[in-house]
Enzyme design. Structure first.
Site, PDB file in Angstrom:
ATOM      1  N   HIS A  18       0.848  -1.202   0.000  1.00 58.89           N
ATOM      2  CA  HIS A  18       0.000   0.000   0.000  1.00 58.89           C
ATOM      3  C   HIS A  18       0.886   1.256   0.000  1.00 58.89           C
ATOM      4  O   HIS A  18       0.624   2.205  -0.746  1.00 58.89           O
ATOM      5  CB  HIS A  18      -0.876   0.044   1.259  1.00 58.89           C
ATOM      6  CG  HIS A  18      -1.938  -1.008   1.334  1.00 58.89           C
ATOM      7  ND1 HIS A  18      -2.075  -1.847   2.414  1.00 58.89           N
ATOM      8  CD2 HIS A  18      -2.939  -1.353   0.475  1.00 58.89           C
ATOM      9  CE1 HIS A  18      -3.109  -2.658   2.225  1.00 58.89           C
ATOM     10  NE2 HIS A  18      -3.640  -2.396   1.050  1.00 58.89           N
ATOM     11  N   LYS A  42     -15.874  -7.695   4.649  1.00 61.01           N
ATOM     12  CA  LYS A  42     -15.018  -8.694   5.294  1.00 61.01           C
ATOM     13  C   LYS A  42     -14.981  -8.435   6.800  1.00 61.01           C
ATOM     14  O   LYS A  42     -15.159  -7.318   7.242  1.00 61.01           O
ATOM     15  CB  LYS A  42     -13.599  -8.571   4.743  1.00 61.01           C
ATOM     16  CG  LYS A  42     -13.551  -8.589   3.231  1.00 61.01           C
ATOM     17  CD  LYS A  42     -12.228  -8.044   2.722  1.00 61.01           C
ATOM     18  CE  LYS A  42     -12.264  -7.805   1.232  1.00 61.01           C
ATOM     19  NZ  LYS A  42     -11.128  -7.018   0.754  1.00 61.01           N
ATOM     20  N   ARG A  91      -1.712  -5.830  -8.602  1.00 56.28           N
ATOM     21  CA  ARG A  91      -0.542  -6.666  -8.333  1.00 56.28           C
ATOM     22  C   ARG A  91      -0.330  -7.704  -9.425  1.00 56.28           C
ATOM     23  O   ARG A  91       0.754  -7.960  -9.879  1.00 56.28           O
ATOM     24  CB  ARG A  91      -0.718  -7.404  -7.003  1.00 56.28           C
ATOM     25  CG  ARG A  91      -0.517  -6.534  -5.816  1.00 56.28           C
ATOM     26  CD  ARG A  91      -1.116  -7.142  -4.592  1.00 56.28           C
ATOM     27  NE  ARG A  91      -2.573  -7.131  -4.684  1.00 56.28           N
ATOM     28  CZ  ARG A  91      -3.374  -7.357  -3.669  1.00 56.28           C
ATOM     29  NH1 ARG A  91      -2.880  -7.663  -2.505  1.00 56.28           N
ATOM     30  NH2 ARG A  91      -4.678  -7.301  -3.829  1.00 56.28           N
ATOM     31  N   SER A 129      -2.700  -7.786   2.657  1.00 59.60           N
ATOM     32  CA  SER A 129      -2.990  -7.736   4.093  1.00 59.60           C
ATOM     33  C   SER A 129      -3.339  -9.135   4.585  1.00 59.60           C
ATOM     34  O   SER A 129      -2.960  -9.534   5.679  1.00 59.60           O
ATOM     35  CB  SER A 129      -4.151  -6.777   4.363  1.00 59.60           C
ATOM     36  OG  SER A 129      -3.823  -5.481   3.940  1.00 59.60           O
TER      37      SER A 129
HETATM   38  P1  ADP Z   1      -9.818  -3.870  -0.704  1.00 60.52           P
HETATM   39  O1  ADP Z   1     -10.569  -4.644   0.342  1.00 60.52           O
HETATM   40  O2  ADP Z   1     -10.534  -2.676  -1.206  1.00 60.52           O
HETATM   41  O3  ADP Z   1      -9.230  -4.704  -1.786  1.00 60.52           O
HETATM   42  P2  ADP Z   1      -7.107  -3.608   0.295  1.00 60.52           P
HETATM   43  O4  ADP Z   1      -6.617  -2.836   1.474  1.00 60.52           O
HETATM   44  O5  ADP Z   1      -6.862  -5.078   0.287  1.00 60.52           O
HETATM   45  O6  ADP Z   1      -8.617  -3.234   0.154  1.00 60.52           O
HETATM   46  O7  ADP Z   1      -6.465  -3.025  -1.022  1.00 60.52           O
HETATM   47  C1  ADP Z   1      -6.665  -1.698  -1.414  1.00 60.52           C
HETATM   48  C2  ADP Z   1      -6.067  -1.490  -2.782  1.00 60.52           C
HETATM   49  O8  ADP Z   1      -4.660  -1.653  -2.698  1.00 60.52           O
HETATM   50  C3  ADP Z   1      -6.540  -2.482  -3.836  1.00 60.52           C
HETATM   51  O9  ADP Z   1      -6.596  -1.810  -5.084  1.00 60.52           O
HETATM   52  C4  ADP Z   1      -5.453  -3.530  -3.856  1.00 60.52           C
HETATM   53  O10 ADP Z   1      -5.370  -4.151  -5.119  1.00 60.52           O
HETATM   54  C5  ADP Z   1      -4.242  -2.652  -3.590  1.00 60.52           C
HETATM   55  N1  ADP Z   1      -3.154  -3.398  -2.989  1.00 60.52           N
HETATM   56  C6  ADP Z   1      -3.166  -4.171  -1.887  1.00 60.52           C
HETATM   57  N2  ADP Z   1      -1.947  -4.709  -1.649  1.00 60.52           N
HETATM   58  C7  ADP Z   1      -1.139  -4.243  -2.622  1.00 60.52           C
HETATM   59  C8  ADP Z   1       0.218  -4.449  -2.966  1.00 60.52           C
HETATM   60  N3  ADP Z   1       1.015  -5.268  -2.295  1.00 60.52           N
HETATM   61  N4  ADP Z   1       0.695  -3.809  -4.042  1.00 60.52           N
HETATM   62  C9  ADP Z   1      -0.103  -3.006  -4.771  1.00 60.52           C
HETATM   63  N5  ADP Z   1      -1.393  -2.783  -4.536  1.00 60.52           N
HETATM   64  C10 ADP Z   1      -1.913  -3.399  -3.475  1.00 60.52           C
END
Ligand code: ADP
Length: 162
Positions: A18, A42, A91, A129
């Protein structure tokens, strides 16, 4: 005119992946709101207040970056913030289908808001995450995947690592 972007997500918790996306977005926009979703479907490990606090600490001193929370429709929140851009991270191909669907839906809801996708550095492409929580809960070290304050919070929450 200022260009304002919103980077929405669960951030449960914020990871180095992030942070990589936020760093890239911060070079492109005058202001980036890291918007933590309150109404995520979630079951989160951290409360919204905890997620906000972890992100704020991790992002302290980052110019133009603000941590916020939101619920309801993302496009409505973006409009309220006068943001024309929604940032999401991509990703791998596996992210694409869901992200594509959401971006198209948000365009239907408000055609003035553009979604852009940023790719993290390759070393973060496997990072999520969910995986971080899994490794931490099994007692593995997550020090290279998350900022120090998040590592500590995971240790406390899961009763394992420091
Ligand atoms: P959501 O539940 O909306 O997917 P996340 O916190 O998991 O929330 O992810 C938020 C955004 O950040 C999403 O667009 C996800 O693809 C992106 N994201 C999460 N981890 C990474 C990472 N390691 N590298 C790049 N983008 C990421």
């Amino acid at each position: 005119m200022q260009t304002i972007a919103v980077y929405p997500g669960s951030f449960d918790p914020i990871t180095n992946g992030h942070l990589d996306v936020i760093r890239r977005a911060a070079t492109m926009f005058d202001r980036v709101y890291v918007a933590i979703a309150r109404n995520s479907e979630k079951a989160p490990l951290f409360t919204v207040a905890e997620r906000v606090s972890l992100a704020r600490t991790a992002l302290r001193g980052w110019r133009g970056v603000k941590v916020d929370e939101f619920d309801g429709l993302l496009v409505r929140y973006a409009r309220r913030k006068k943001a024309r851009v929604v940032v999401r991270g991509l990703r791998a191909v596996s992210d694409f289908e869901y992200e594509f669907q959401m971006a198209q839906m948000n365009r239907q809801l408000d055609a003035a808001i553009e979604t852009i996708f940023l790719m993290p550095k390759d070393e973060y492409t496997f990072l999520s995450s969910r995986v971080v929580k899994e490794v931490a809960s099994l007692g593995g070290s997550v020090s290279t995947f998350v900022p120090r304050n998040v590592e500590q919070a995971l240790g406390k929450k899961l009763g394992g690592m420091p």
